[in-house]
Each structure stands twice: as C-alpha cells, then as structure tokens.
Design an enzyme around this catalytic site. Structure first.
Site, PDB file in Angstrom:
ATOM      1  N   HIS A  48       1.694  10.091  40.735  1.00 38.28           N
ATOM      2  CA  HIS A  48       1.625  11.385  39.964  1.00 38.28           C
ATOM      3  C   HIS A  48       2.022  11.310  38.607  1.00 38.28           C
ATOM      4  O   HIS A  48       1.936  12.692  37.889  1.00 38.28           O
ATOM      5  CB  HIS A  48       2.754  12.448  40.880  1.00 38.28           C
ATOM      6  CG  HIS A  48       2.038  12.637  42.107  1.00 38.28           C
ATOM      7  ND1 HIS A  48       0.883  13.272  42.329  1.00 38.28           N
ATOM      8  CD2 HIS A  48       2.686  12.510  43.393  1.00 38.28           C
ATOM      9  CE1 HIS A  48       0.766  13.520  43.601  1.00 38.28           C
ATOM     10  NE2 HIS A  48       1.717  12.984  44.470  1.00 38.28           N
ATOM     11  N   ARG A  73       5.234   2.643  42.538  1.00 37.57           N
ATOM     12  CA  ARG A  73       4.465   3.328  43.552  1.00 37.57           C
ATOM     13  C   ARG A  73       3.078   3.315  43.412  1.00 37.57           C
ATOM     14  O   ARG A  73       2.497   3.523  42.134  1.00 37.57           O
ATOM     15  CB  ARG A  73       5.066   4.669  43.721  1.00 37.57           C
ATOM     16  CG  ARG A  73       3.936   5.480  44.675  1.00 37.57           C
ATOM     17  CD  ARG A  73       4.554   6.860  45.329  1.00 37.57           C
ATOM     18  NE  ARG A  73       4.662   7.703  44.213  1.00 37.57           N
ATOM     19  CZ  ARG A  73       4.899   9.065  44.711  1.00 37.57           C
ATOM     20  NH1 ARG A  73       5.133   9.646  45.831  1.00 37.57           N
ATOM     21  NH2 ARG A  73       4.970   9.940  43.580  1.00 37.57           N
ATOM     22  N   ASP A  87       0.446  -9.756  41.628  1.00 37.56           N
ATOM     23  CA  ASP A  87       0.405 -10.657  40.368  1.00 37.56           C
ATOM     24  C   ASP A  87       1.038 -10.558  39.153  1.00 37.56           C
ATOM     25  O   ASP A  87       1.293 -11.482  38.391  1.00 37.56           O
ATOM     26  CB  ASP A  87      -1.098 -10.937  40.323  1.00 37.56           C
ATOM     27  CG  ASP A  87      -1.671 -11.683  41.454  1.00 37.56           C
ATOM     28  OD1 ASP A  87      -1.049 -12.171  42.296  1.00 37.56           O
ATOM     29  OD2 ASP A  87      -3.088 -11.839  41.329  1.00 37.56           O
ATOM     30  N   GLU A 152       4.026  10.808  54.816  1.00 40.77           N
ATOM     31  CA  GLU A 152       4.453  12.519  54.255  1.00 40.77           C
ATOM     32  C   GLU A 152       3.589  13.558  54.673  1.00 40.77           C
ATOM     33  O   GLU A 152       3.175  14.441  53.794  1.00 40.77           O
ATOM     34  CB  GLU A 152       4.395  12.199  52.609  1.00 40.77           C
ATOM     35  CG  GLU A 152       2.861  11.319  52.362  1.00 40.77           C
ATOM     36  CD  GLU A 152       2.909  10.855  50.793  1.00 40.77           C
ATOM     37  OE1 GLU A 152       3.691  11.733  50.107  1.00 40.77           O
ATOM     38  OE2 GLU A 152       2.576  10.164  50.351  1.00 40.77           O
ATOM     39  N   ASP A 177       5.218  16.781  50.212  1.00 44.57           N
ATOM     40  CA  ASP A 177       3.685  16.557  50.831  1.00 44.57           C
ATOM     41  C   ASP A 177       3.893  17.005  52.317  1.00 44.57           C
ATOM     42  O   ASP A 177       2.881  17.837  52.633  1.00 44.57           O
ATOM     43  CB  ASP A 177       3.157  15.541  50.432  1.00 44.57           C
ATOM     44  CG  ASP A 177       2.514  15.065  49.201  1.00 44.57           C
ATOM     45  OD1 ASP A 177       1.341  15.719  48.921  1.00 44.57           O
ATOM     46  OD2 ASP A 177       3.174  14.190  48.456  1.00 44.57           O
TER      47      ASP A 177
END
Length: 351
Positions: A48, A73, A87, A152, A177
């Site tokens: 977000h 996230r 990586d 969520e 959510d």
C-alpha cells in the site's frame, strides 16, 4: 561460511514478543530515522506504500544497520517477485491476502531452493549471498528465511487450519481488510471483527505458530499480546507524521490572532432567533445559551456569540487565523434569516 543467522526468526520461534512499526513513507531517509527508535522490527510496505524493489532495498539497508530488523511486505505473493526480494537480501517477508492452504504451500516452495522448493538459483548475482562471498549460501539459506503470511478475509479465516498445517513461519491477521470483508469497512474496532481477530490469534498460537497483528489500539494490542501474539506492530510512520505535523501547524497558527467581525441586526425577536440558532447547532457544536446570551463553538474554530436586546441582536463572528471569516459570516446570517422569514432580516457587519 553459512547464510546470515536470522535473529528475528529465531526470536519468533522461541516465543519472544517483538514490537514493530509499519513503514510506509517510502523513503530511506525517514526509514533511517524510524530505525533510531529501536523498535524490534520495521515493516517496509510494498503493498500500500509507493515502493518498488529498489526503494525497499534502500530502506532495508539502512534498517539493517540499526538495532531493528527489516521485514518487507510484498504487493502480492508471486513466485518471481519473492525470488527477487530474497535475492536482494530480504530475509523476512510478509505476503498479503493468503486464502488457502494450497496457496500457503506454494509460498513455502517459493522461498526454498530445490529439491524442497522452486526458488531460482542465482545467488552468484545476489546481494543475499554477498555476491558469492558466502560459499555455503545455497545450502544454508532456506533455514534463515522467515515467511509470514497475512490472513485478512473470511476465506483466509475459513482456511486458517489448513494454512497453519503448512511450513509458514508465522501468520499475521489483517483487521482492516477483514473488517471490510465482514461488512464493516473502516471499522476494525467493530465487536464482530475484534472477536474474529482474537479467535484467529488463539488458533494460531494453539497451533504453535507465531501470530502477528497491526493495531493502533492499545487495548487491542494488549489483548493480542496476552493471547500469545509474538509480532505486534503498534504504529505507522505515515499516521505518526501526519498527526505530528498537523498538530505542529495548529500550534503555530494558534500564535496568530483570531479573525473577528461584529454586527447588529434590528429585530424585535432577537431572543427567539438567538435560541433557535443555538438549538439548531447544538448537535454538532459546543453550545450554551439563555434568553439573552448565546455562544456556539465548532471543532474547526468557527465561533459565534449572540446578545439579544429588546430591539436588536448583536452578533460576533470569529474564526482562527486562517479561517474563512467572510464565509462564516454568510453562514450565520443565512441561518438567522431562515428563522426570521416573516421579516426582512439583515446583519449590519460594520460593527
């Protein structure tokens, strides 16, 4: 030499409660400032916040140099994206909107090298292996990756037992959510949402998995920790900055004088109009009045004081330094004129 030890994962596995903060300003400089606060962990948000892998990596770097642990996230749990984050040296990832055990199992495979998983082998190019300076990286990396999944919505809660049966390293419950999916959008504090969240925390802990949550409510934070939640975010840098800068502006502007205008309306019904106006605004403002005096104060700083005489109504309008005084005068006069529709009502604002 093996892959770097993931102390965050080790702490979660041992049941140590860790307090974190959400980082959404998408800026390495502000993330470095946040890192001085010494939260146990800082979540750099790629879902977000306006981040991409490069900006997330910049923030992960500065957080790694502090006493806090970076967690990132992802926008979505795609295998190719997970490979890039790993990586880049991100050892702790949170994947949003996980809705089934099968999805969780695929995510586990995405963070592990073959034969257990499908993570692509490109460590020689990767920051994660210090660009091939860690010779045993490929053989030791899997155990140091921490995969957290976010449940969520109602589908996720229904599948929670299946998700918990996988090798994910922790489950994070998303109240906002979930509230929307339950029909309570914008109200994560609704009793039904709280009950669902706390039940999920109990189930996660009972399954022996670390449970996590982001909540700005101290009461909810305490409840989750008491139930055994081990990674709890208690604030968000965006909201902290927004509240602080707005409060600072309000404090600074309060040093300036208010804008004030006074006026008089000739009327034999001054007391009646005074009381009508005060009653009309009593449900949205702080109001006091009697037959001859009244005052109305709104949260935005607009205020009006009224004095009723036998043949006139005195009105004093005020706003804060940057308020729209002219507009406020018009609003006051329009309301009074509506009450005084049986006569030609006009306020002489000349003072």
């Amino acid at each position: 030499m093996p892959a770097p030890i993931n102390s965050f994962k080790a702490a979660l596995t041992s049941g140590t409660p860790l307090i974190g903060c959400w980082i959404g300003l998408a800026n390495a400089y502000t993330s470095e400032i946040a890192a001085t606060a010494q939260f146990d962990w800082l979540l750099v948000d790629g879902e977000h916040a306006p981040n991409d892998l490069r900006s997330i990596l910049e923030q992960v770097r500065v957080i790694e140099g502090s006493g806090s642990t970076p967690v990132a996230r992802l926008p979505i749990g795609e295998t190719w994206m997970i490979k890039q984050y790993l990586d880049a040296g991100v050892q702790n990832i949170l994947v949003p909107m996980v809705e089934s055990g099968d999805q969780a199992r695929e995510l586990v495979r995405a963070v592990q090298y073959p034969p257990r998983g499908v993570r692509g082998v490109g460590s020689a190019l990767a920051r994660a292996s210090r660009f091939a300076a860690i010779p045993d990286y490929l053989k030791t990396a899997d155990e140091q990756i921490c995969l957290l999944v976010q449940v969520e919505n109602r589908l996720g809660l229904e599948a929670l037992d299946d998700i918990l049966a996988t090798d994910v390293d922790g489950v994070f419950v998303g109240p906002s959510d979930l509230a929307a999916d339950m029909g309570h959008i914008g109200d994560a504090g609704h009793p039904d949402v709280i009950e669902a969240v706390l039940d999920a925390i109990r189930r996660i802990v009972a399954a022996g998995k670390p449970a996590g949550i982001l909540s700005l409510d101290p009461v909810m934070q305490r409840k989750c920790l008491d139930l055994g939640a081990t990674f709890v975010a208690t604030d968000i840098d965006v909201t902290l900055f927004a509240k602080a800068i707005r409060a600072a502006a309000a404090d600074g502007l309060s040093l300036l004088p208010d804008q004030v205008a006074s006026g008089i309306a000739q009327t034999g019904a001054a007391s009646k109009y005074l009381q009508q106006l005060c009653k009309h605004w009593s449900h949205k403002a702080q109001v006091t009045f009697d037959e001859t005096q009244g005052s109305v104060s709104f949260p935005d700083g607009n205020r009006v004081t009224l004095s009723a005489g036998d043949t006139s109504l005195t009105v004093i309008a005020a706003t804060r330094a940057r308020g729209d005084l002219a507009r406020w005068q018009q609003v006051i006069e329009a309301h009074l004129a509506r009450f005084a529709f049986r006569e030609e009502f006009r306020i002489d604002w000349s003072g």
